[in-house]
Design an enzyme around this catalytic site. Structure first.
Site, PDB file in Angstrom:
ATOM      1  N   GLU A 115      73.742  -9.399  66.596  1.00 47.09           N
ATOM      2  CA  GLU A 115      73.364  -8.040  66.198  1.00 47.09           C
ATOM      3  C   GLU A 115      74.501  -7.099  66.562  1.00 47.09           C
ATOM      4  O   GLU A 115      75.240  -7.365  67.503  1.00 47.09           O
ATOM      5  CB  GLU A 115      72.099  -7.600  66.956  1.00 47.09           C
ATOM      6  CG  GLU A 115      70.916  -8.499  66.703  1.00 47.09           C
ATOM      7  CD  GLU A 115      69.753  -8.189  67.640  1.00 47.09           C
ATOM      8  OE1 GLU A 115      69.804  -7.169  68.361  1.00 47.09           O
ATOM      9  OE2 GLU A 115      68.806  -8.984  67.646  1.00 47.09           O
ATOM     10  N   LYS A 117      75.930  -3.951  68.396  1.00 47.50           N
ATOM     11  CA  LYS A 117      75.519  -3.224  69.586  1.00 47.50           C
ATOM     12  C   LYS A 117      75.659  -1.739  69.276  1.00 47.50           C
ATOM     13  O   LYS A 117      76.756  -1.185  69.296  1.00 47.50           O
ATOM     14  CB  LYS A 117      76.386  -3.610  70.778  1.00 47.50           C
ATOM     15  CG  LYS A 117      75.898  -3.014  72.077  1.00 47.50           C
ATOM     16  CD  LYS A 117      76.634  -3.640  73.250  1.00 47.50           C
ATOM     17  CE  LYS A 117      76.047  -3.218  74.581  1.00 47.50           C
ATOM     18  NZ  LYS A 117      76.145  -1.798  74.852  1.00 47.50           N
ATOM     19  N   ASP A 119      75.592   2.194  69.665  1.00 49.82           N
ATOM     20  CA  ASP A 119      75.926   3.008  70.823  1.00 49.82           C
ATOM     21  C   ASP A 119      75.044   4.247  70.860  1.00 49.82           C
ATOM     22  O   ASP A 119      75.381   5.305  70.341  1.00 49.82           O
ATOM     23  CB  ASP A 119      77.407   3.389  70.757  1.00 49.82           C
ATOM     24  CG  ASP A 119      77.947   3.714  72.127  1.00 49.82           C
ATOM     25  OD1 ASP A 119      77.201   3.558  73.119  1.00 49.82           O
ATOM     26  OD2 ASP A 119      79.109   4.130  72.213  1.00 49.82           O
ATOM     27  N   TYR A 226      65.236  -3.689  68.226  1.00 49.48           N
ATOM     28  CA  TYR A 226      65.936  -4.957  68.439  1.00 49.48           C
ATOM     29  C   TYR A 226      65.242  -5.931  69.393  1.00 49.48           C
ATOM     30  O   TYR A 226      65.778  -6.996  69.666  1.00 49.48           O
ATOM     31  CB  TYR A 226      67.381  -4.718  68.887  1.00 49.48           C
ATOM     32  CG  TYR A 226      67.544  -3.847  70.118  1.00 49.48           C
ATOM     33  CD1 TYR A 226      66.987  -4.199  71.333  1.00 49.48           C
ATOM     34  CD2 TYR A 226      68.281  -2.666  70.051  1.00 49.48           C
ATOM     35  CE1 TYR A 226      67.143  -3.416  72.443  1.00 49.48           C
ATOM     36  CE2 TYR A 226      68.456  -1.870  71.160  1.00 49.48           C
ATOM     37  CZ  TYR A 226      67.876  -2.255  72.362  1.00 49.48           C
ATOM     38  OH  TYR A 226      68.033  -1.470  73.456  1.00 49.48           O
ATOM     39  N   LYS A 314      82.252  -7.061  73.376  1.00 50.66           N
ATOM     40  CA  LYS A 314      82.649  -5.681  73.073  1.00 50.66           C
ATOM     41  C   LYS A 314      83.866  -5.614  72.144  1.00 50.66           C
ATOM     42  O   LYS A 314      84.750  -6.459  72.212  1.00 50.66           O
ATOM     43  CB  LYS A 314      82.990  -4.936  74.387  1.00 50.66           C
ATOM     44  CG  LYS A 314      81.823  -4.822  75.343  1.00 50.66           C
ATOM     45  CD  LYS A 314      80.721  -3.901  74.851  1.00 50.66           C
ATOM     46  CE  LYS A 314      81.047  -2.438  75.068  1.00 50.66           C
ATOM     47  NZ  LYS A 314      80.936  -1.994  76.467  1.00 50.66           N
ATOM     48  N   CYS A 408      92.878  36.453  60.865  1.00 52.46           N
ATOM     49  CA  CYS A 408      92.388  35.257  60.172  1.00 52.46           C
ATOM     50  C   CYS A 408      93.535  34.625  59.378  1.00 52.46           C
ATOM     51  O   CYS A 408      94.197  35.301  58.593  1.00 52.46           O
ATOM     52  CB  CYS A 408      91.247  35.627  59.233  1.00 52.46           C
ATOM     53  SG  CYS A 408      90.752  34.268  58.147  1.00 52.46           S
ATOM     54  N   CYS A 411      92.590  35.111  55.392  1.00 55.27           N
ATOM     55  CA  CYS A 411      92.540  36.406  54.700  1.00 55.27           C
ATOM     56  C   CYS A 411      93.242  37.525  55.469  1.00 55.27           C
ATOM     57  O   CYS A 411      93.372  38.636  54.958  1.00 55.27           O
ATOM     58  CB  CYS A 411      91.091  36.799  54.412  1.00 55.27           C
ATOM     59  SG  CYS A 411      90.187  37.260  55.891  1.00 55.27           S
ATOM     60  N   CYS A 426      86.393  35.256  62.070  1.00 56.28           N
ATOM     61  CA  CYS A 426      86.986  36.179  61.119  1.00 56.28           C
ATOM     62  C   CYS A 426      85.916  37.212  60.771  1.00 56.28           C
ATOM     63  O   CYS A 426      84.764  36.870  60.550  1.00 56.28           O
ATOM     64  CB  CYS A 426      87.410  35.407  59.873  1.00 56.28           C
ATOM     65  SG  CYS A 426      87.680  36.445  58.442  1.00 56.28           S
ATOM     66  N   CYS A 431      85.865  36.762  53.164  1.00 60.68           N
ATOM     67  CA  CYS A 431      87.028  35.893  53.378  1.00 60.68           C
ATOM     68  C   CYS A 431      86.887  34.667  52.466  1.00 60.68           C
ATOM     69  O   CYS A 431      85.837  34.023  52.461  1.00 60.68           O
ATOM     70  CB  CYS A 431      87.073  35.457  54.846  1.00 60.68           C
ATOM     71  SG  CYS A 431      88.257  34.137  55.189  1.00 60.68           S
TER      72      CYS A 431
HETATM   73  S1  IVH Z   1      69.232  -6.128  73.637  1.00 57.77           S
HETATM   74  C1  IVH Z   1      68.138  -7.970  77.367  1.00 57.77           C
HETATM   75  N1  IVH Z   1      70.321  -5.490  71.351  1.00 57.77           N
HETATM   76  O1  IVH Z   1      72.893  -2.109  74.932  1.00 57.77           O
HETATM   77  C2  IVH Z   1      68.523  -7.338  76.133  1.00 57.77           C
HETATM   78  N2  IVH Z   1      70.689  -4.066  73.216  1.00 57.77           N
HETATM   79  O2  IVH Z   1      74.136  -2.904  77.451  1.00 57.77           O
HETATM   80  C3  IVH Z   1      68.999  -5.956  76.296  1.00 57.77           C
HETATM   81  N3  IVH Z   1      72.012  -2.097  72.724  1.00 57.77           N
HETATM   82  O3  IVH Z   1      70.345  -0.980  77.064  1.00 57.77           O
HETATM   83  C4  IVH Z   1      68.982  -5.187  75.091  1.00 57.77           C
HETATM   84  N4  IVH Z   1      72.326  -2.515  70.593  1.00 57.77           N
HETATM   85  O4  IVH Z   1      70.703   0.236  74.864  1.00 57.77           O
HETATM   86  C5  IVH Z   1      70.167  -5.160  72.640  1.00 57.77           C
HETATM   87  N5  IVH Z   1      71.210  -5.019  69.270  1.00 57.77           N
HETATM   88  C6  IVH Z   1      71.041  -4.690  70.539  1.00 57.77           C
HETATM   89  C7  IVH Z   1      71.590  -3.521  71.099  1.00 57.77           C
HETATM   90  C8  IVH Z   1      71.394  -3.243  72.452  1.00 57.77           C
HETATM   91  C9  IVH Z   1      72.554  -1.667  71.578  1.00 57.77           C
HETATM   92  C10 IVH Z   1      72.126  -1.386  74.011  1.00 57.77           C
HETATM   93  C11 IVH Z   1      70.815  -1.146  74.703  1.00 57.77           C
HETATM   94  C12 IVH Z   1      70.939  -1.766  76.070  1.00 57.77           C
HETATM   95  C13 IVH Z   1      72.409  -1.828  76.220  1.00 57.77           C
HETATM   96  C14 IVH Z   1      72.773  -2.931  77.186  1.00 57.77           C
END
Ligand code: IVH
Length: 668
Positions: A115, A117, A119, A226, A314, A408, A411, A426, A431
């Site tokens: 999946e 991740k 943010d 998720y 990451k 400005c 203008c 401005c 303008c």
């Molecule tokens: S699973 C035990 N799936 O990442 C499983 N987390 O660093 C923990 N996050 O607190 C969560 N995308 O906020 C999972 N596809 C994803 C995610 C995800 C983002 C975040 C989540 C978690 C943090 C952990």
């Protein structure tokens, strides 16, 4: 009575339709009807509910605009802690992780789910008897904040789930802010000079952790589910099936998730998304790799706060160092002067960057960024890269500090910086830069949605003097348009047709299109609903505005100021003459709700409903709920084992209500 039954049936029908189309739009991203048709359904539902408030239920799609503010968030204990994730940064580390857990399960082979991740911030949503009961942030993993009312405002979170869902269950997911929304939000904040959010994650967290849910309601938040927290009854055997099951319940699940039978597949997925992550429209900072089998997950268990069965691979951070050649200024719709960095072109994670955001003058001085500096630029995923900091060690002495121009740049009019605001402006309302931005806003999708009038055409129309403001679009003729370069007959008639069509946009869109400071799409809807016509809104006093639940002092003030300006009134008059059909469409009196203006405080245990239910019901009926007894409190509801609040109420002579009396008052 019969009539009420009919209304009830129609309301249920409308809710079914609105929920369905919300789901198509927000969850599946595949709408079946136009925004206009959707607005009509929603408006009819809102009208019926405001005429029959006793029929409002907490899971009605109208109840997403945001409840009353709270003084502090309650605490929600997580029955099963929310874990964090271990990180790896290379294929090698990933393979080492795999080897370790492969050994731990005795060499049994297993599948992986990959999946993105996202943010943002993790939340847990609890459903009971088919309805969203509560929602909490991760907090320290064991106890989070009760942000239920805020989560309710996120359109892709279902307020109810199908009957065959488990009676009680908890799902987990990531609340995030898409880039487009993040940029729009910062643009809106820049105008009144509010501090800008540094990145979409901070914006998402700040928006969700608002004590006033009405603010959250106006923030462009979204969610992907998720994980399953827990559920009553049987649970799926694999994570993949769980994800499929969430979808069938109406939850939004990331369509980019994938199932792999070996680690090479996982590595391939990571490589693919390292390339493609710029195209998804939100920040993803890595890939989460999860063991698919849930029994295996249980066998592997956790180590400290981290599961052994999942890992985050990451993406590398993308930063680069380059020269800041100059600081440019662009002028926004409301006249704000927005500084931006002009950079010596540099490749940041494979993309060439020539410009980057610099928020405002103070921010530039706080970071001590000088023209000529070597600076660190970062693309954290946002479309607009940021200048993080100067590399002070590389200064030669030839760098020059930045100061805002006093005229400005577009203008030449005088620039002012109002007391207490972060942005310089401005002062010339005509303008060209402001006019251009206002027309762009007027024709944009959320406003009058005039297709075919894009940035280029807007610029040519203004340049050729064919329009001087957005209202002039309505007096364009084929001849005038054909006179422009590269305008064919076909496109001319298409453009005129879409301009013509926009005359039917609902009042809420027109209000939004005016570009009143602090009035976003949601607020425009609230105003349209409450005032019913432009002329009533124009005449609204500050007091009248502020008496509406969702309107705070800044918004009320900005509306009053807007309608005091001659130029704005003339603009509206032009729209009126152009024949916008919904400008004065619905003359309607504002419906007062039965508990409007009454404040309740609840103490002790209630037997018949949960605290949250009682509060929700009071709020639905227009009342507010406070956390402590004051002179302002209208009623103290005393349940079993009341706290010291009862004493205070008695001392103040506050009216007391038993649970039965409350029940009669708000009669469910
Ligand atoms: S699973 C035990 N799936 O990442 C499983 N987390 O660093 C923990 N996050 O607190 C969560 N995308 O906020 C999972 N596809 C994803 C995610 C995800 C983002 C975040 C989540 C978690 C943090 C952990």
């Amino acid at each position: 009575m019969d009539e009420l039954e009919d209304v009830k049936k129609r309301i249920e029908e409308l809710r079914g339709k609105v929920n369905h189309h919300n789901y198509r739009y927000y969850v599946l991203d595949s709408p079946e009807i136009s925004d206009l048709e959707f607005d009509q359904l929603m408006l009819e539902l809102k009208r019926l509910e405001s005429e029959h408030p006793q029929l409002i239920t907490p899971d009605s799609p109208t109840q997403r605009v945001g409840a009353e503010p709270v003084e502090a968030f309650g605490v929600i204990e997580h029955p099963i802690p929310l874990l964090s994730l271990g990180n790896v940064f290379s294929d090698e580390d990933l393979r080492a992780w795999h080897k370790r857990i492969f050994g731990l399960v005795g060499g049994e082979r297993f599948d992986f789910v990959c999946e993105l991740k996202m943010d943002g911030l993790a939340v847990a949503l609890t459903y009971e008897d088919g309805r969203l009961l509560k929602g909490a942030t991760r907090g320290d993993g064991f106890r989070g904040e009760d942000v239920t009312q805020n989560l309710r405002t996120i359109r892709s979170i279902p307020l109810s789930v199908p009957r065959d869902a488990p009676r009680r269950f908890e799902v987990r997911g990531e609340v995030y802010m898409p880039w487009a929304g993040f940029e729009r939000l910062n643009e809106e904040r820049g105008n009144p000079g509010l501090p800008l959010f540094a990145n979409p994650r901070n914006a998402a967290a700040g928006s969700l952790r608002q004590l006033d849910p009405r603010i959250t309601a106006q923030r462009p938040l979204d969610i992907y589910i998720y994980a399953l927290g827990w559920a009553e009854g049987a649970v799926p055997e694999t994570h993949w099936e769980a994800l499929e099951y969430f979808k069938s319940l109406g939850f939004r699940v990331n369509p980019n998730n994938a199932l792999f039978s070996d680690l090479d597949g996982v590595v391939g997925y990571y490589r693919e998304w390292l390339e493609r992550k710029e195209g998804i429209g939100y920040d993803a900072d890595g890939v989460v790799v999860k063991v698919n089998s849930i029994p295996l997950q249980e066998r592997l268990g956790n180590i400290g706060h981290e599961p052994r069965w999942a890992i985050a691979y990451k993406f590398p951070a993308v930063q680069a160092v380059t020269r800041l050649l100059d600081i440019g200024i662009s002028v926004g719709r409301t006249g704000t002067l927005n500084p931006y960095a002009i950079l010596d072109p540099v490749s940041v994670g494979g993309v060439t960057i020539k410009q980057a955001a610099l928020h405002n003058e103070e921010d530039i001085h706080r970071k001590d960024i000088r023209i000529g500096d070597w600076v660190i630029v970062q693309r954290a995923g946002e479309v607009i890269p940021q200048v993080v900091a100067p590399v002070a060690g590389r200064r030669t002495g030839g760098e020059s500090p930045f100061s805002m121009p006093s005229r400005c740049p577009v203008c030449g009019a005088e620039v002012i910086k109002p007391e207490g605001e972060a942005m310089s402006r401005c002062t010339n309302p005509s303008c060209p830069a402001q006019v251009y931005e206002s027309v762009k806003h007027f024709v944009s999708r959320g406003a009058m949605d005039i297709r075919g009038v894009g940035e280029k055409l807007t610029a040519s129309l203004l340049e050729a003097g064919l329009i001087r403001d957005a209202a002039d679009l309505y007096s364009l003729t084929p001849d005038k348009l054909m006179g422009l370069e590269r305008m064919a007959e076909k496109s001319t008639s298409n453009i005129l047709a879409s301009i013509q069509k926009s005359k039917e946009r609902p009042l809420s869109r027109i209000i939004f299109a005016l570009g009143i400071r602090h009035v976003g799409g949601e607020m425009a809807e609230i105003l349209a609903l409450n005032f019913g016509s432009m002329s009533r809104l124009q005449e609204a006093s500050y007091d009248e505005l502020i008496s509406i639940r969702a309107i705070g002092s800044a918004i009320a003030e900005s509306i009053v100021i807007f309608f005091r300006q001659e130029a704005n009134l003339r603009f509206i008059e032009k729209l009126r003459k152009a024949g916008l059909t919904q400008l004065e469409a619905e003359h309607r009196e504002r419906g007062e709700l039965p508990l409007s203006g009454q404040e309740f405080v609840i103490t002790g245990r209630l037997e018949r409903f949960s605290r949250a239910q009682a509060e929700a019901r009071i709020k639905e009926l227009g009342g507010s709920v406070g956390s402590s007894v004051t002179k302002e409190t209208s009623y103290l509801v005393a349940g079993e084992e009341p706290s010291s609040k009862l004493k205070k109420a008695k001392a103040l002579g506050t009216r007391l209500l038993s649970e039965d009396e409350l029940h009669r008052l708000i009669g469910d």
